[in-house]
Design a protein around this motif. Structure first.
Motif, PDB file in Angstrom:
ATOM      1  N   LYS A  11      10.393  12.597  10.317  1.00 37.53           N
ATOM      2  CA  LYS A  11      11.008  11.367   9.810  1.00 37.53           C
ATOM      3  C   LYS A  11      10.016  10.207   9.852  1.00 37.53           C
ATOM      4  CE  LYS A  11      15.237  12.511   8.808  1.00 37.53           C
ATOM      5  NZ  LYS A  11      15.785  12.365   7.487  1.00 37.53           N
ATOM      6  N   ILE A  12       9.220  10.131  10.913  1.00 37.50           N
ATOM      7  CA  ILE A  12       8.245   9.045  11.030  1.00 37.50           C
ATOM      8  C   ILE A  12       7.153   9.191   9.983  1.00 37.50           C
ATOM      9  CG2 ILE A  12       6.425   8.111  12.512  1.00 37.50           C
ATOM     10  CD1 ILE A  12       8.282   8.676  14.898  1.00 37.50           C
ATOM     11  N   VAL A  13       6.627  10.389   9.828  1.00 36.57           N
ATOM     12  CA  VAL A  13       5.509  10.610   8.907  1.00 36.57           C
ATOM     13  C   VAL A  13       5.947  10.425   7.453  1.00 36.57           C
ATOM     14  CG1 VAL A  13       3.920  12.388   8.048  1.00 36.57           C
ATOM     15  CG2 VAL A  13       4.204  12.051  10.490  1.00 36.57           C
ATOM     16  N   THR A  14       7.183  10.775   7.135  1.00 33.57           N
ATOM     17  CA  THR A  14       7.638  10.641   5.750  1.00 33.57           C
ATOM     18  C   THR A  14       8.210   9.258   5.443  1.00 33.57           C
ATOM     19  OG1 THR A  14       9.772  11.613   6.336  1.00 33.57           O
ATOM     20  CG2 THR A  14       8.085  13.101   5.442  1.00 33.57           C
ATOM     21  N   SER A  15       8.222   8.361   6.418  1.00 34.88           N
ATOM     22  CA  SER A  15       8.687   7.002   6.131  1.00 34.88           C
ATOM     23  C   SER A  15       7.672   6.300   5.234  1.00 34.88           C
ATOM     24  CB  SER A  15       8.888   6.218   7.433  1.00 34.88           C
ATOM     25  OG  SER A  15       7.644   5.951   8.032  1.00 34.88           O
ATOM     26  N   GLY A  16       8.105   5.274   4.555  1.00 37.60           N
ATOM     27  CA  GLY A  16       7.270   4.598   3.565  1.00 37.60           C
ATOM     28  C   GLY A  16       5.962   4.052   4.110  1.00 37.60           C
ATOM     29  N   ALA A  17       6.018   3.277   5.179  1.00 35.20           N
ATOM     30  CA  ALA A  17       4.816   2.611   5.699  1.00 35.20           C
ATOM     31  C   ALA A  17       3.802   3.632   6.228  1.00 35.20           C
ATOM     32  CB  ALA A  17       5.201   1.639   6.800  1.00 35.20           C
ATOM     33  N   VAL A  18       4.260   4.578   6.972  1.00 30.42           N
ATOM     34  CA  VAL A  18       3.349   5.570   7.549  1.00 30.42           C
ATOM     35  C   VAL A  18       2.776   6.467   6.452  1.00 30.42           C
ATOM     36  CG1 VAL A  18       3.182   7.512   9.163  1.00 30.42           C
ATOM     37  CG2 VAL A  18       4.532   5.520   9.775  1.00 30.42           C
ATOM     38  N   SER A  19       3.600   6.804   5.479  1.00 31.84           N
ATOM     39  CA  SER A  19       3.135   7.642   4.381  1.00 31.84           C
ATOM     40  C   SER A  19       2.014   6.953   3.608  1.00 31.84           C
ATOM     41  CB  SER A  19       4.301   7.964   3.452  1.00 31.84           C
ATOM     42  OG  SER A  19       3.890   8.808   2.414  1.00 31.84           O
ATOM     43  N   LYS A  20       2.187   5.666   3.320  1.00 34.54           N
ATOM     44  CA  LYS A  20       1.136   4.914   2.609  1.00 34.54           C
ATOM     45  C   LYS A  20      -0.136   4.825   3.454  1.00 34.54           C
ATOM     46  CE  LYS A  20       3.771   2.062  -0.516  1.00 34.54           C
ATOM     47  NZ  LYS A  20       3.148   2.351  -1.788  1.00 34.54           N
ATOM     48  N   ALA A  21       0.005   4.605   4.754  1.00 37.39           N
ATOM     49  CA  ALA A  21      -1.164   4.523   5.630  1.00 37.39           C
ATOM     50  C   ALA A  21      -1.907   5.853   5.666  1.00 37.39           C
ATOM     51  CB  ALA A  21      -0.742   4.110   7.034  1.00 37.39           C
ATOM     52  N   LEU A  22      -1.169   6.953   5.764  1.00 41.14           N
ATOM     53  CA  LEU A  22      -1.805   8.268   5.774  1.00 41.14           C
ATOM     54  C   LEU A  22      -2.500   8.560   4.446  1.00 41.14           C
ATOM     55  CD1 LEU A  22       0.800  10.497   7.630  1.00 41.14           C
ATOM     56  CD2 LEU A  22      -1.470   9.853   8.416  1.00 41.14           C
ATOM     57  N   GLU A  23      -1.864   8.193   3.340  1.00 37.89           N
ATOM     58  CA  GLU A  23      -2.496   8.378   2.036  1.00 37.89           C
ATOM     59  C   GLU A  23      -3.793   7.581   1.946  1.00 37.89           C
ATOM     60  OE1 GLU A  23       0.273   7.418  -1.064  1.00 37.89           O
ATOM     61  OE2 GLU A  23       1.638   9.039  -0.495  1.00 37.89           O
ATOM     62  N   GLY A  24      -3.792   6.368   2.494  1.00 36.10           N
ATOM     63  CA  GLY A  24      -5.007   5.551   2.500  1.00 36.10           C
ATOM     64  C   GLY A  24      -6.121   6.179   3.317  1.00 36.10           C
ATOM     65  N   VAL A  25      -5.787   6.682   4.478  1.00 37.49           N
ATOM     66  CA  VAL A  25      -6.787   7.312   5.341  1.00 37.49           C
ATOM     67  C   VAL A  25      -7.349   8.569   4.680  1.00 37.49           C
ATOM     68  CG1 VAL A  25      -7.079   8.535   7.536  1.00 37.49           C
ATOM     69  CG2 VAL A  25      -5.868   6.363   7.484  1.00 37.49           C
ATOM     70  N   ILE A  26      -6.466   9.376   4.119  1.00 39.06           N
ATOM     71  CA  ILE A  26      -6.918  10.605   3.462  1.00 39.06           C
ATOM     72  C   ILE A  26      -7.749  10.274   2.225  1.00 39.06           C
ATOM     73  CG2 ILE A  26      -6.122  12.663   2.212  1.00 39.06           C
ATOM     74  CD1 ILE A  26      -3.755  12.725   4.206  1.00 39.06           C
ATOM     75  N   GLY A  27      -7.338   9.254   1.478  1.00 38.34           N
ATOM     76  CA  GLY A  27      -8.092   8.838   0.297  1.00 38.34           C
ATOM     77  C   GLY A  27      -9.491   8.376   0.659  1.00 38.34           C
ATOM     78  N   LYS A  28      -9.600   7.595   1.721  1.00 39.51           N
ATOM     79  CA  LYS A  28     -10.923   7.141   2.167  1.00 39.51           C
ATOM     80  C   LYS A  28     -11.785   8.315   2.623  1.00 39.51           C
ATOM     81  CE  LYS A  28      -9.643   2.510   3.656  1.00 39.51           C
ATOM     82  NZ  LYS A  28      -9.475   1.607   4.810  1.00 39.51           N
ATOM     83  N   ALA A  29     -11.180   9.279   3.291  1.00 37.94           N
ATOM     84  CA  ALA A  29     -11.933  10.426   3.764  1.00 37.94           C
ATOM     85  C   ALA A  29     -12.433  11.273   2.594  1.00 37.94           C
ATOM     86  CB  ALA A  29     -11.066  11.282   4.689  1.00 37.94           C
ATOM     87  N   LEU A  30     -11.625  11.407   1.562  1.00 36.54           N
ATOM     88  CA  LEU A  30     -12.026  12.207   0.412  1.00 36.54           C
ATOM     89  C   LEU A  30     -13.064  11.505  -0.457  1.00 36.54           C
ATOM     90  CD1 LEU A  30      -8.620  13.783  -0.636  1.00 36.54           C
ATOM     91  CD2 LEU A  30     -10.502  14.894   0.551  1.00 36.54           C
ATOM     92  N   ASP A  31     -13.037  10.178  -0.469  1.00 34.08           N
ATOM     93  CA  ASP A  31     -13.987   9.401  -1.275  1.00 34.08           C
ATOM     94  C   ASP A  31     -15.273   9.089  -0.526  1.00 34.08           C
ATOM     95  OD1 ASP A  31     -12.311   9.368  -3.445  1.00 34.08           O
ATOM     96  OD2 ASP A  31     -11.380   7.452  -2.913  1.00 34.08           O
TER      97      ASP A  31
END
Length: 68
Positions: free
Chosen positions: A45-65
């Motif tokens: 529930k925490i990981v799929t919440s809006g704020a945490v999901s966006k933060a995780l996407e940002g971290v993963i995006g930075k790691a991939l780029d």
């Protein structure tokens, strides 16, 4: 009480103690399984919440780029 009777009663008590603990371990495993399932649900529930999901996407995006 002679030695033979004392030895028998001690081994009998140990056998009863082991038998009694058998059910406790099963109950402990059941409680641990329930607690792990509850923890997993809360974490999901925490990981799929809006704020945490966006933060995780940002971290993963930075790691991939990242440039090597």
């Amino acid at each position: 009480m002679n030695w033979r009777n004392w030895k028998w009663s001690r081994s009998r008590l140990e056998a009863l103690r082991r038998q009694r603990d058998r059910g406790m371990t099963t109950a402990e495993y059941a409680m641990g399984t329930i607690a792990a399932a509850m923890f997993g649900t809360v974490l999901y529930k925490i990981v799929t919440s809006g704020a945490v999901s966006k933060a995780l996407e940002g971290v993963i995006g930075k790691a991939l780029d990242a440039q090597f």
